[in-house]
Write a protein that holds these residues in place. Sequence first.
Motif, PDB file in Angstrom:
ATOM      1  N   TRP A 108       0.810  -1.182   0.114  1.00  0.00           N
ATOM      2  CA  TRP A 108       0.031  -0.013   0.032  1.00  0.00           C
ATOM      3  C   TRP A 108       0.935   1.003   0.167  1.00  0.00           C
ATOM      4  O   TRP A 108       1.857   1.144   0.619  1.00  0.00           O
ATOM      5  CB  TRP A 108      -0.797   0.063   1.172  1.00  0.00           C
ATOM      6  CG  TRP A 108      -1.823  -1.042   1.364  1.00  0.00           C
ATOM      7  CD1 TRP A 108      -2.215  -2.106   0.629  1.00  0.00           C
ATOM      8  CD2 TRP A 108      -2.749  -1.056   2.794  1.00  0.00           C
ATOM      9  NE1 TRP A 108      -3.172  -2.674   1.241  1.00  0.00           N
ATOM     10  CE2 TRP A 108      -3.532  -2.416   2.435  1.00  0.00           C
ATOM     11  CE3 TRP A 108      -2.978  -0.252   3.660  1.00  0.00           C
ATOM     12  CZ2 TRP A 108      -4.522  -2.501   3.289  1.00  0.00           C
ATOM     13  CZ3 TRP A 108      -3.834  -0.602   4.560  1.00  0.00           C
ATOM     14  CH2 TRP A 108      -4.765  -1.536   4.389  1.00  0.00           C
ATOM     15  N   HIS A 109       0.313   2.271  -0.639  1.00  0.00           N
ATOM     16  CA  HIS A 109       1.037   3.625  -0.532  1.00  0.00           C
ATOM     17  C   HIS A 109      -0.121   4.672   0.179  1.00  0.00           C
ATOM     18  O   HIS A 109      -1.136   4.494  -0.566  1.00  0.00           O
ATOM     19  CB  HIS A 109       1.521   4.179  -1.733  1.00  0.00           C
ATOM     20  CG  HIS A 109       2.054   5.493  -1.861  1.00  0.00           C
ATOM     21  ND1 HIS A 109       1.987   6.345  -3.109  1.00  0.00           N
ATOM     22  CD2 HIS A 109       2.779   5.981  -0.732  1.00  0.00           C
ATOM     23  CE1 HIS A 109       2.608   7.515  -2.619  1.00  0.00           C
ATOM     24  NE2 HIS A 109       3.131   7.434  -1.206  1.00  0.00           N
ATOM     25  N   SER A 110       0.104   5.081   1.094  1.00  0.00           N
ATOM     26  CA  SER A 110      -1.143   5.878   1.706  1.00  0.00           C
ATOM     27  C   SER A 110      -0.728   7.159   2.035  1.00  0.00           C
ATOM     28  O   SER A 110       0.646   7.283   2.516  1.00  0.00           O
ATOM     29  CB  SER A 110      -1.804   5.254   2.941  1.00  0.00           C
ATOM     30  OG  SER A 110      -0.793   5.107   3.968  1.00  0.00           O
ATOM     31  N   ASN A 111      -1.426   8.415   1.761  1.00  0.00           N
ATOM     32  CA  ASN A 111      -1.168   9.788   2.319  1.00  0.00           C
ATOM     33  C   ASN A 111      -2.519  10.033   3.062  1.00  0.00           C
ATOM     34  O   ASN A 111      -3.451   9.849   2.721  1.00  0.00           O
ATOM     35  CB  ASN A 111      -1.148  10.461   1.152  1.00  0.00           C
ATOM     36  CG  ASN A 111       0.131  10.470   0.470  1.00  0.00           C
ATOM     37  OD1 ASN A 111       1.429  10.843   0.928  1.00  0.00           O
ATOM     38  ND2 ASN A 111       0.327   9.731  -0.602  1.00  0.00           N
ATOM     39  N   TYR A 112      -2.225  10.693   4.378  1.00  0.00           N
ATOM     40  CA  TYR A 112      -3.455  10.835   4.929  1.00  0.00           C
ATOM     41  C   TYR A 112      -3.103  12.048   5.831  1.00  0.00           C
ATOM     42  O   TYR A 112      -2.025  12.625   6.239  1.00  0.00           O
ATOM     43  CB  TYR A 112      -3.782   9.742   6.019  1.00  0.00           C
ATOM     44  CG  TYR A 112      -3.134   9.536   7.093  1.00  0.00           C
ATOM     45  CD1 TYR A 112      -3.381  10.206   8.304  1.00  0.00           C
ATOM     46  CD2 TYR A 112      -2.082   8.455   7.177  1.00  0.00           C
ATOM     47  CE1 TYR A 112      -2.505  10.041   9.667  1.00  0.00           C
ATOM     48  CE2 TYR A 112      -1.171   8.138   8.242  1.00  0.00           C
ATOM     49  CZ  TYR A 112      -1.433   9.188   9.409  1.00  0.00           C
ATOM     50  OH  TYR A 112      -0.577   8.606  10.536  1.00  0.00           O
ATOM     51  N   LYS A 113      -4.302  12.724   6.262  1.00  0.00           N
ATOM     52  CA  LYS A 113      -4.238  13.819   6.958  1.00  0.00           C
ATOM     53  C   LYS A 113      -5.260  13.462   8.125  1.00  0.00           C
ATOM     54  O   LYS A 113      -6.382  13.046   7.944  1.00  0.00           O
ATOM     55  CB  LYS A 113      -4.785  15.294   6.586  1.00  0.00           C
ATOM     56  CG  LYS A 113      -3.918  15.807   5.293  1.00  0.00           C
ATOM     57  CD  LYS A 113      -4.253  17.090   4.795  1.00  0.00           C
ATOM     58  CE  LYS A 113      -3.413  17.398   3.528  1.00  0.00           C
ATOM     59  NZ  LYS A 113      -3.908  18.768   3.028  1.00  0.00           N
ATOM     60  N   SER A 114      -4.791  13.904   9.519  1.00  0.00           N
ATOM     61  CA  SER A 114      -5.810  13.489  10.471  1.00  0.00           C
ATOM     62  C   SER A 114      -6.124  14.966  11.390  1.00  0.00           C
ATOM     63  O   SER A 114      -5.394  15.782  11.300  1.00  0.00           O
ATOM     64  CB  SER A 114      -5.047  12.575  11.429  1.00  0.00           C
ATOM     65  OG  SER A 114      -3.853  13.075  12.072  1.00  0.00           O
ATOM     66  N   PHE A 115      -7.345  14.998  11.700  1.00  0.00           N
ATOM     67  CA  PHE A 115      -7.893  15.870  12.872  1.00  0.00           C
ATOM     68  C   PHE A 115      -8.463  15.452  14.047  1.00  0.00           C
ATOM     69  O   PHE A 115      -8.894  14.133  13.806  1.00  0.00           O
ATOM     70  CB  PHE A 115      -9.166  16.829  11.695  1.00  0.00           C
ATOM     71  CG  PHE A 115      -8.444  17.018  10.597  1.00  0.00           C
ATOM     72  CD1 PHE A 115      -7.965  18.464  10.408  1.00  0.00           C
ATOM     73  CD2 PHE A 115      -8.495  16.341   9.430  1.00  0.00           C
ATOM     74  CE1 PHE A 115      -7.602  18.907   9.176  1.00  0.00           C
ATOM     75  CE2 PHE A 115      -8.132  16.776   8.178  1.00  0.00           C
ATOM     76  CZ  PHE A 115      -7.534  18.071   8.158  1.00  0.00           C
ATOM     77  N   ARG A 116      -8.480  16.125  14.829  1.00  0.00           N
ATOM     78  CA  ARG A 116      -8.899  15.472  16.233  1.00  0.00           C
ATOM     79  C   ARG A 116      -9.603  16.512  16.967  1.00  0.00           C
ATOM     80  O   ARG A 116      -9.170  17.658  17.293  1.00  0.00           O
ATOM     81  CB  ARG A 116      -7.898  14.694  16.758  1.00  0.00           C
ATOM     82  CG  ARG A 116      -6.633  15.554  17.445  1.00  0.00           C
ATOM     83  CD  ARG A 116      -5.603  14.705  18.119  1.00  0.00           C
ATOM     84  NE  ARG A 116      -5.935  13.590  18.684  1.00  0.00           N
ATOM     85  CZ  ARG A 116      -5.426  12.472  18.927  1.00  0.00           C
ATOM     86  NH1 ARG A 116      -4.122  12.352  18.439  1.00  0.00           N
ATOM     87  NH2 ARG A 116      -5.799  11.642  19.837  1.00  0.00           N
ATOM     88  N   ASN A 117     -10.343  16.000  18.082  1.00  0.00           N
ATOM     89  CA  ASN A 117     -10.588  16.638  19.447  1.00  0.00           C
ATOM     90  C   ASN A 117     -10.328  15.492  20.526  1.00  0.00           C
ATOM     91  O   ASN A 117      -9.761  14.751  20.266  1.00  0.00           O
ATOM     92  CB  ASN A 117     -12.131  17.112  19.350  1.00  0.00           C
ATOM     93  CG  ASN A 117     -13.074  15.868  19.102  1.00  0.00           C
ATOM     94  OD1 ASN A 117     -12.782  14.838  19.446  1.00  0.00           O
ATOM     95  ND2 ASN A 117     -14.272  16.352  18.904  1.00  0.00           N
ATOM     96  N   GLU A 118     -10.872  16.016  21.735  1.00  0.00           N
ATOM     97  CA  GLU A 118     -10.672  15.139  22.736  1.00  0.00           C
ATOM     98  C   GLU A 118     -11.106  13.608  22.755  1.00  0.00           C
ATOM     99  O   GLU A 118     -10.674  12.851  23.645  1.00  0.00           O
ATOM    100  CB  GLU A 118     -11.170  15.936  24.211  1.00  0.00           C
ATOM    101  CG  GLU A 118     -12.655  16.230  24.360  1.00  0.00           C
ATOM    102  CD  GLU A 118     -13.075  16.938  25.397  1.00  0.00           C
ATOM    103  OE1 GLU A 118     -14.213  16.900  25.712  1.00  0.00           O
ATOM    104  OE2 GLU A 118     -12.248  17.484  25.953  1.00  0.00           O
ATOM    105  N   SER A 119     -12.170  13.609  21.963  1.00  0.00           N
ATOM    106  CA  SER A 119     -12.964  12.101  21.841  1.00  0.00           C
ATOM    107  C   SER A 119     -12.863  11.421  20.937  1.00  0.00           C
ATOM    108  O   SER A 119     -12.819  10.187  20.708  1.00  0.00           O
ATOM    109  CB  SER A 119     -14.280  12.449  22.193  1.00  0.00           C
ATOM    110  OG  SER A 119     -14.801  13.094  21.376  1.00  0.00           O
TER     111      SER A 119
END
Length: 412
Positions: free
Chosen positions: A334-345
């Motif tokens: 696999w070749h993956s590019n990702y962006k992640s966003f978060r809050n406390e939960s």
Amino acid sequence: MAYLPPHKRHPSSSDSAPTPNPRSLSLSSPRGRERGAGGRHPRPSNKIIHAAGCISRWSPLPPFSPGPEDGYGDGEEPTLRLEPFPCDHIERKTGAKPLALVASSPGEGSSGSTAAAVTAIAERFLPDLLAAAERAKAGYVSKEEEFVKLSLVAKVGKVLFESQPGGSPVSLETLRQAAKAGENGSRSQLRKSFYTNVPNECLEDMEQSVMKRMGLEFDSSKEHYHVKVFDMHQSDSTMSCKCTVEEDGSLAIHKVEWNQVRHLVEDISCLFKDLDLRLMLFTKRILKTLDSEVENALKSFVSSAVIDPDVKGGLRWPLGKESIGERFSIVGVWHSNYKSFRNESLRLKLRHADRFDHRSSTGEVSNEVTFKLVSMSRRLEDADPVETSLKEMLESAVQMVWDNALNYKILP
């Protein structure tokens, strides 16, 4: 003629890719070696592993109304239909489009509130979630070389249906029976899959506006290559080497994991939304230490890999480097590019993945939206999780996904 790996021989357009022929696989592939050795070696396992007692079921929301066999008339069939769904990955394997259940006209309950939908999902899912988490923890085998943790996720996509080979065609009645069967639905002649690919515009919209409405903040952006390795001494699992790209362009192993093990899968056709919902509990098995032979094999595969954006999966190997003796072999990448966003939960992961399966010589490119319910995952690890607290957390997470992530039309 210079050697071309099987995945570089395919046309660049997935629309014109021929149906793969297993007999044409390279001799370096595990299946090819198995055939050449008279079937002495085990075939690499499927990448999806279900734990003993795993529940995997499907239901529509709103639910089917009682059918004529229950004495209540014709049910909801006049408002629903099965529609062919464009999915190249499945079409290349089966030669036919899978089917999706859609609402052909607004029906009773179509304008039901978010609160009603969230309550219905939580009441159905939570009891089995608690039971599945207990089974998973009871089944943990303490090993110094492994780190095991529970993970609960919500995915968006489309529930698709196909007939089993030799089975009857998919109909509204077979879906009604599958919904009735619940976790026993896998015994029917119905084949279900969850298609997670969404258009680029959907990912862009999620990144630019939806994550702000959900109160999420940017966390990280990463690129990984995942090298899938089959070890004949561990024939029931596959190792995945998650690799990062160094400054000099070489690959470095960041983490090694076994296949995920699923404990509970709940697929929901959200009939008056554009996208459907999957809730899934699984265990991640991260290898902390490796014996010297395994470690040397993985390092050899990774160091000999060539980054090539023109091949499916993004990596290729020189001739003879896709296997080591009779024990180790590359089965996928696999070749993956990702962006992640978060809050406390929770954590929202927007991933673009380019996958290639060396066993079947087929590839797939997809855009995926995944919500990792991190607070609930941690709470489920507790010795005695509080049901009331988990119910509130589940309802909050489902409501956020329901209101913000299911309204995007997947077009052909």
